[in-house]
Design a protein around this motif. Sequence first.
Motif, PDB file in Angstrom:
ATOM      1  N   SER A 258       4.921   1.271   2.911  1.00  0.00           N
ATOM      2  CA  SER A 258       6.104   1.093   2.065  1.00  0.00           C
ATOM      3  C   SER A 258       5.921   1.871   0.762  1.00  0.00           C
ATOM      4  CB  SER A 258       6.325  -0.386   1.746  1.00  0.00           C
ATOM      5  OG  SER A 258       5.368  -0.835   0.813  1.00  0.00           O
ATOM      6  N   VAL A 259       7.018   2.280   0.184  1.00  0.00           N
ATOM      7  CA  VAL A 259       6.965   3.040  -1.058  1.00  0.00           C
ATOM      8  C   VAL A 259       6.295   2.229  -2.166  1.00  0.00           C
ATOM      9  CG1 VAL A 259       9.273   2.432  -1.902  1.00  0.00           C
ATOM     10  CG2 VAL A 259       8.263   4.624  -2.539  1.00  0.00           C
ATOM     11  N   ASP A 260       6.516   0.924  -2.209  1.00  0.00           N
ATOM     12  CA  ASP A 260       5.892   0.085  -3.238  1.00  0.00           C
ATOM     13  C   ASP A 260       4.371   0.090  -3.116  1.00  0.00           C
ATOM     14  OD1 ASP A 260       8.357  -0.569  -4.319  1.00  0.00           O
ATOM     15  OD2 ASP A 260       8.549  -2.407  -3.136  1.00  0.00           O
ATOM     16  N   LYS A 261       3.866   0.027  -1.905  1.00  0.00           N
ATOM     17  CA  LYS A 261       2.408   0.029  -1.709  1.00  0.00           C
ATOM     18  C   LYS A 261       1.808   1.389  -2.068  1.00  0.00           C
ATOM     19  CE  LYS A 261       2.458  -3.617   1.597  1.00  0.00           C
ATOM     20  NZ  LYS A 261       1.518  -4.538   2.069  1.00  0.00           N
ATOM     21  N   VAL A 262       2.520   2.451  -1.760  1.00  0.00           N
ATOM     22  CA  VAL A 262       2.033   3.794  -2.100  1.00  0.00           C
ATOM     23  C   VAL A 262       2.045   3.987  -3.618  1.00  0.00           C
ATOM     24  CG1 VAL A 262       2.422   6.277  -1.834  1.00  0.00           C
ATOM     25  CG2 VAL A 262       2.660   4.746   0.137  1.00  0.00           C
ATOM     26  N   ARG A 263       3.107   3.553  -4.269  1.00  0.00           N
ATOM     27  CA  ARG A 263       3.148   3.645  -5.740  1.00  0.00           C
ATOM     28  C   ARG A 263       2.005   2.855  -6.370  1.00  0.00           C
ATOM     29  NH1 ARG A 263       9.461   2.467  -6.242  1.00  0.00           N
ATOM     30  NH2 ARG A 263      10.236   4.574  -5.877  1.00  0.00           N
ATOM     31  N   GLU A 264       1.762   1.653  -5.867  1.00  0.00           N
ATOM     32  CA  GLU A 264       0.664   0.840  -6.386  1.00  0.00           C
ATOM     33  C   GLU A 264      -0.673   1.552  -6.188  1.00  0.00           C
ATOM     34  OE1 GLU A 264      -1.516  -3.434  -5.467  1.00  0.00           O
ATOM     35  OE2 GLU A 264       0.540  -3.140  -4.773  1.00  0.00           O
ATOM     36  N   TYR A 265      -0.864   2.152  -5.006  1.00  0.00           N
ATOM     37  CA  TYR A 265      -2.095   2.893  -4.729  1.00  0.00           C
ATOM     38  C   TYR A 265      -2.228   4.078  -5.696  1.00  0.00           C
ATOM     39  CZ  TYR A 265      -5.734   5.378  -2.231  1.00  0.00           C
ATOM     40  OH  TYR A 265      -6.895   6.025  -1.909  1.00  0.00           O
ATOM     41  N   GLN A 266      -1.124   4.793  -5.933  1.00  0.00           N
ATOM     42  CA  GLN A 266      -1.138   5.937  -6.852  1.00  0.00           C
ATOM     43  C   GLN A 266      -1.478   5.510  -8.273  1.00  0.00           C
ATOM     44  OE1 GLN A 266       2.859   7.502  -5.849  1.00  0.00           O
ATOM     45  NE2 GLN A 266       1.853   9.493  -5.781  1.00  0.00           N
ATOM     46  N   SER A 267      -1.129   4.291  -8.649  1.00  0.00           N
ATOM     47  CA  SER A 267      -1.430   3.839 -10.009  1.00  0.00           C
ATOM     48  C   SER A 267      -2.922   3.523 -10.167  1.00  0.00           C
ATOM     49  CB  SER A 267      -0.591   2.614 -10.371  1.00  0.00           C
ATOM     50  OG  SER A 267      -1.031   1.465  -9.673  1.00  0.00           O
ATOM     51  N   ILE A 268      -3.595   3.270  -9.062  1.00  0.00           N
ATOM     52  CA  ILE A 268      -5.033   2.965  -9.086  1.00  0.00           C
ATOM     53  C   ILE A 268      -5.856   4.233  -8.881  1.00  0.00           C
ATOM     54  CG2 ILE A 268      -6.879   1.713  -7.903  1.00  0.00           C
ATOM     55  CD1 ILE A 268      -4.665  -0.370  -7.136  1.00  0.00           C
ATOM     56  N   GLU A 269      -5.501   4.995  -7.874  1.00  0.00           N
ATOM     57  CA  GLU A 269      -6.209   6.236  -7.528  1.00  0.00           C
ATOM     58  C   GLU A 269      -5.388   7.422  -8.024  1.00  0.00           C
ATOM     59  OE1 GLU A 269      -9.193   6.622  -6.061  1.00  0.00           O
ATOM     60  OE2 GLU A 269      -9.447   4.456  -5.865  1.00  0.00           O
ATOM     61  N   LYS A 270      -6.018   8.326  -8.677  1.00  0.00           N
ATOM     62  CA  LYS A 270      -5.328   9.515  -9.174  1.00  0.00           C
ATOM     63  C   LYS A 270      -5.425  10.615  -8.117  1.00  0.00           C
ATOM     64  CE  LYS A 270      -4.349   7.328 -12.827  1.00  0.00           C
ATOM     65  NZ  LYS A 270      -3.236   6.427 -12.624  1.00  0.00           N
ATOM     66  N   ILE A 271      -4.407  10.690  -7.285  1.00  0.00           N
ATOM     67  CA  ILE A 271      -4.348  11.671  -6.208  1.00  0.00           C
ATOM     68  C   ILE A 271      -3.704  12.945  -6.761  1.00  0.00           C
ATOM     69  CG2 ILE A 271      -3.486  12.119  -3.868  1.00  0.00           C
ATOM     70  CD1 ILE A 271      -5.548   9.788  -4.110  1.00  0.00           C
ATOM     71  N   THR A 272      -4.328  14.098  -6.478  1.00  0.00           N
ATOM     72  CA  THR A 272      -3.884  15.362  -7.065  1.00  0.00           C
ATOM     73  C   THR A 272      -2.926  16.153  -6.169  1.00  0.00           C
ATOM     74  OG1 THR A 272      -5.769  16.563  -6.171  1.00  0.00           O
ATOM     75  CG2 THR A 272      -6.032  15.580  -8.365  1.00  0.00           C
TER      76      THR A 272
END
Length: 177
Positions: free
Chosen positions: A104-118
């Motif tokens: 889900s977009v919410d889970k991906v956004r949450e993951y992006q806020s923790i891990e800085k994916i380039t």
Amino acid sequence: MLAVIAIAAGSSGYLISRERHAPDPSRQPSGTSTQPVVNSLLRTSFASTEGQWQTLAAWHGKVLVINFWATWCPPCREEMPMFSNLQTKYKDKGLQFVGISIDSVDKVREYQSIEKITYPLLMGSPDAMSLSEALGNMSQALPFTVLITRQGQLDSVKIGRFSEDELEARLNALLKQ
């Protein structure tokens, strides 16, 4: 209860991708027979986590590393920092990583806020997993990674986690072409 199901699902995905469906180079699809599927993948529109639509064809002329993943998939999360490092290291040489999440977009956004994916993380759909299956991911296991040449041809696929040495060696060869 949901946490137990999520852990079980992640663990089973890990076991499927690591043990039962280890990559077999002799079974990798050739660029000729899978080219219509690759073309379809490149033309498919995926939403970013901000809701903007993007096709993979926007990166034509670059070596593409397309990784199908999910936040609940432990081997997916393990290889993403390496992908970010390689993206940073080789971006000026014509390399582009793209993550296609089946989450889900919410889970991906949450993951992006923790891990800085380039690199860009796009949202997949059931059609995205159908494309991965057509490219050789018959078990629909995650992670599943597709390498595409600068010319838009399928180079190789990988079910399961990449090692850094394995991926970097393949990328160096592709970037020289």
